[in-house]
Scaffold this motif. Sequence first.
Motif, short mmCIF file in Angstrom:
data_model
loop_
_atom_site.label_atom_id
_atom_site.label_comp_id
_atom_site.label_asym_id
_atom_site.label_seq_id
_atom_site.Cartn_x
_atom_site.Cartn_y
_atom_site.Cartn_z
N ALA A 1 12.41 -38.68 71.38
CA ALA A 1 11.19 -38.76 72.19
C ALA A 1 10.00 -38.22 71.40
O ALA A 1 8.91 -38.79 71.43
CB ALA A 1 11.37 -37.95 73.48
N THR B 1 4.32 -44.16 68.06
CA THR B 1 3.49 -45.02 68.90
C THR B 1 2.03 -44.57 68.90
O THR B 1 1.17 -45.29 69.38
CB THR B 1 4.01 -45.05 70.36
N PHE B 2 1.77 -43.38 68.38
CA PHE B 2 0.39 -42.89 68.36
C PHE B 2 -0.43 -43.62 67.30
O PHE B 2 -1.59 -43.94 67.51
CB PHE B 2 0.38 -41.38 68.11
N ASP C 1 7.80 -27.26 58.30
CA ASP C 1 8.48 -27.75 59.49
C ASP C 1 8.85 -29.22 59.26
O ASP C 1 7.96 -30.04 59.01
CB ASP C 1 7.52 -27.61 60.68
N GLU D 1 9.15 -40.76 68.63
CA GLU D 1 8.56 -41.96 69.22
C GLU D 1 7.10 -41.70 69.60
O GLU D 1 6.25 -42.60 69.48
CB GLU D 1 9.38 -42.38 70.45
N GLY D 2 6.81 -40.47 70.00
CA GLY D 2 5.43 -40.10 70.31
C GLY D 2 4.54 -40.28 69.09
O GLY D 2 3.42 -40.81 69.18
N VAL E 1 5.71 -38.40 75.28
CA VAL E 1 4.50 -39.16 75.59
C VAL E 1 4.26 -40.10 74.42
O VAL E 1 4.34 -39.71 73.27
CB VAL E 1 3.30 -38.23 75.86
N TYR E 2 3.99 -41.35 74.75
CA TYR E 2 3.89 -42.39 73.75
C TYR E 2 2.54 -43.08 73.85
O TYR E 2 1.96 -43.17 74.93
CB TYR E 2 5.02 -43.41 73.95
N SER F 1 13.73 -34.55 68.34
CA SER F 1 14.23 -35.49 69.34
C SER F 1 13.60 -36.86 69.12
O SER F 1 12.50 -36.98 68.56
CB SER F 1 13.90 -34.99 70.74
#
Lengths: 174, 902
Positions: free
Chosen positions: A75, A82-83, A39, A78-79, B172-173, A73
């Motif tokens: 989003a 930022t994790f 994936d 970005e998840g 969710v960030y 995406s």
Amino acid sequence: MLTANTPYSSLIATEKGQPFLLTAEEREAIEHAMHHYADPRAASIDALKIVQHNHRWVPDGAIHAIAEVLGISAADLEGVATFYNRIYRQPVGRHVIAVCDSIGCFLTGFDELYAALQTKLGIKPGQTTADDRFTLLPVVCLGACDRSPVLMVNDATHFNVTPANIEQVLEQYP
Amino acid sequence: MATIHVDGKTFDVEGSQNLLEACLNLGLDIPYFCWHPALGSVGACRQCAVKQFADENDTRGRLVMSCMTPAMDKTFIAIEDAEAKAFRKSVVEWLMTNHPHDCPVCAEGGHCHLQDMTVMTGHNTRRYRFNKRTHINQDLGPFVNHEMNRCIACYRCVRYYGDYAGGTDLGVYGAHDNVYFGRPADGDLESEFSGNLTEVCPTGVFTDKTHAEHYTRKWDMQFAPSVCQNCAVGCNTSPGERYGEIRRMENRYSGSVNHYFLCDRGRFGYGFANRKDRPTTPLLAGSEQVFTIDSALDAAAELLGSCARVLGVGSPRASLEANFALAQLVGAGNMCSGLGAQEQALNRQVLEILQLGLAHNPSLREIEDADAVLVLGEDLTQTAPRVALALRQAAKNRGLQMAAEKRVPDWNAAAVKNIAQNEKSPIFITSLAATRLDDVAAQSLRASVEQQARIGFAVAHAIDTSAPAVTGLNAEEQAAVTQIAQALLAADKPLVVSGTGLLASSLLDAAANIALALKNQGKAVGLSLALREVNSLGAAMLAAGTADLSLEEALNALINGAADGLVVLENDLYGRAPKALVDSALAAAKHIIVVDHQATATAGHATLLLPAASFAEGDGTVVNMEGRAQRYFQVYEPNYYNAGNLQKEGWRWLHALAATRNNTPVAWLNLDQVTAAVAQSCELLAAVEAAAPNAMTRIHGSKVAREPRRYSGRTSMRANISVHEPRQPQDADTAMAFSMEGVSGPTNSSALIPFAWAPGWNSPSAWNKFQVEIGGHLRAGDSGVRLLDPAFDAATYRTLNLSSASGLVLAPIYHLYGSDEQSARSEVVASRVPASYISLSTADAQAANVVDGQNIELHSGGFTWSAPLLINASQAAGLVGLPVLPTSPVVNYGATVTVKGA
């Protein structure tokens, strides 16, 4: 391409100015990483590291550019970005000092070391020196409690660092 | 079946559920956050902990999350265990450490799941004395407000928005105790179903921005069971009213139709009922006369009396009762159901196909069960959006099946998602251009309308060789046809979806042929056909077997003098026939009476305008695309706030007008009498009275209260007019009262549920208490009655008749915001309506030597229209796309056109 000597101001310009464009090499490297996984989403971390390697950090525009290559995406990416605390979403200096604040170092002098670093560099944790040389961050256990206090500068781990030998460690990073 | 033991009591449960669901089913309250009936369990919030024991002798036990524990046979648990209760109380306390004390200014207050759960767990004193983490909020567009500080990180929003609704722009960030739910940057939420976030979010992070514009607490609003007026799906809604204004549109649960979710056009497109330019009193053109109802009726009767022949133009957005009353007023041969010939013929064709009984016409919930789907031509996300959301769930059936093979229950959402990865049930889509459902499609074929019809016919032939064969498919299309036929044949529940959107009878024929072919192969096939408006099917059923005029025939009759009077019911003729034709017909008519709740262009030509009630002020019955007749109920009485407000249901005006005109007594005094007359006179609608309980229905001797128990300020809300509080308006039409007095909350016997509320449950989670089983049907039955379930007798295959037109063909492009005229009259929806354009494929634009954004002209016969060019790379060649928008002209879609740079 940006290098370790690229001035701080131009890093900001990448953020605020032109749309972010991946270089051909970056794109190729990301596409190569994608082939390691069933994936493409699984290559998110590799792709972020590739961009961070070249730019020191990951600007907002890069999120969109990488997401497009991966076919996920912005989003979603970005998840991931930022994790992880070692993916930088704000500009950092040429060298990132990560000081262990976990229990082993806490018992052997983390507080004094951290305070001394802040005094020496004139910055608080999360900040970058005015000359763009160092960014100071805390980090959790580096797995070397027997030689604590420990810190990492970029990819190198330094053991038994004390306020007395800070100078010696930092000198290695112009 | 399984036997479980809860707090020492023994219960029989279904066995395949988790303990949380099983206990809620039994009426036992366990607090929860991250679990949602439509989203399943992930075990994230730790709120639903109970103590589980190994057997009846185990006294020690261990805490488990009830949502993650199967309700297996011989399960012993305690909800009321002291340790479990202390744990649950702690969980709320932790969640609340960062939650602000802003309930008094929070739009969620009073219907907040977090408030309910905090009360339920008994956490009532805050011990945390430190700084709370704060966030910067985002502008998420005109529909949804964002207030991240209230977040308790249950992850429901991203699971709904991404996993359930397929949205890609909410994420969710961050990590640990500092997570942020939002878009990568400020901007409109892209999903067509974003409004459900306001109900999915258990607290006030996502709230209804349109509601905030004129905020009222849930307990201070008056509600009624209603039906969304903005497309033909017929989702159930609960509009909330205060001071004569609809303040919010809430989802009303239906086990058969929309269950927990609405589309954004349905939720936010209610503003047309609040428009300040709505007619509220009768208006006589060129006169300042102030009318009473009686004087208006006298004036109307006099106008009609001076006409030799009066035509009636009904509407697919008016109720069955209103359309029927108009037909009674004007008499046989003078009634037009209000559609142009093209759409009228298509709606008739849909009805004719449905009457064959060759396939089951599935409810929305049944659509979710399909395991192979072909969507033929209809851009569902734009024309029947809730169906598109249902198909998204159908795509997940393959994954659920894979999980079941590994003995993972369907409620274990994260595990199911992991097992499924990217596997989906096969969905095939044919369309003019890319659609918003393509991401779940096994294959999307973009082709002209005619080519799509050929593909459909070829699929039927590939399933059953006795169906007519077609030629003219390329190799890729032929391969797709084989694949589609195989997938439909291999499925247990194959489904064919099409509709009237592309205005092509050949597509409806193709869909019918595929359904028949599958039936002939012994398959239990579903066939769902989308129509355009809330009562399109009902109007077609009402007109079936009558000499229903097309709008063009009616208008021409006025122009050539065959008729001189016109009564228009809730219809803007300028949206349905070319402007020149409507202009000349209205100019030729001697008198025009318009009965409408909107100040349309047609109403502007009325000799006499009678103010009709919208869904907010009147009752009526409509039939959705499933053939389900559903009733919407009056939310409030407008003349309570202003005695001058004379809005009445269309049927009331028209029947009283007929009585005045014929000098006969008024026979219909309440809605039930009209509905009974409809049932009696129209065979297809014989069962329509069962759509809702009649006005004489009483629950334990009482009417159902429209207002919540805590409704406040009633004695003073009219104090600016008079300090004497009048009697509440009386409702002769329904079994509901304009009052807080009466039945409220769940009962086994009330099918009338104005709003979701149960003791201790103020949020939409209260629906749990109204259901036979969680997420299932309602205890007193889902709203409405299915009217079209004929037994299959015989059917023959249809043949493909295509015109031999060549060149560019004009095709309709639909937009969720804009293609429905009524919802586009809501200010907030209007802000999302795209600007007019003409679209071409890249190749066609090159051939015409025009560039993106350039003003171009299209010519067809004598008709000319110009708009900026939009090059749509995904659009099939040979098409000129013209969006169906309030600003677009009424054109002859399917006609050949030429384009050139302006």
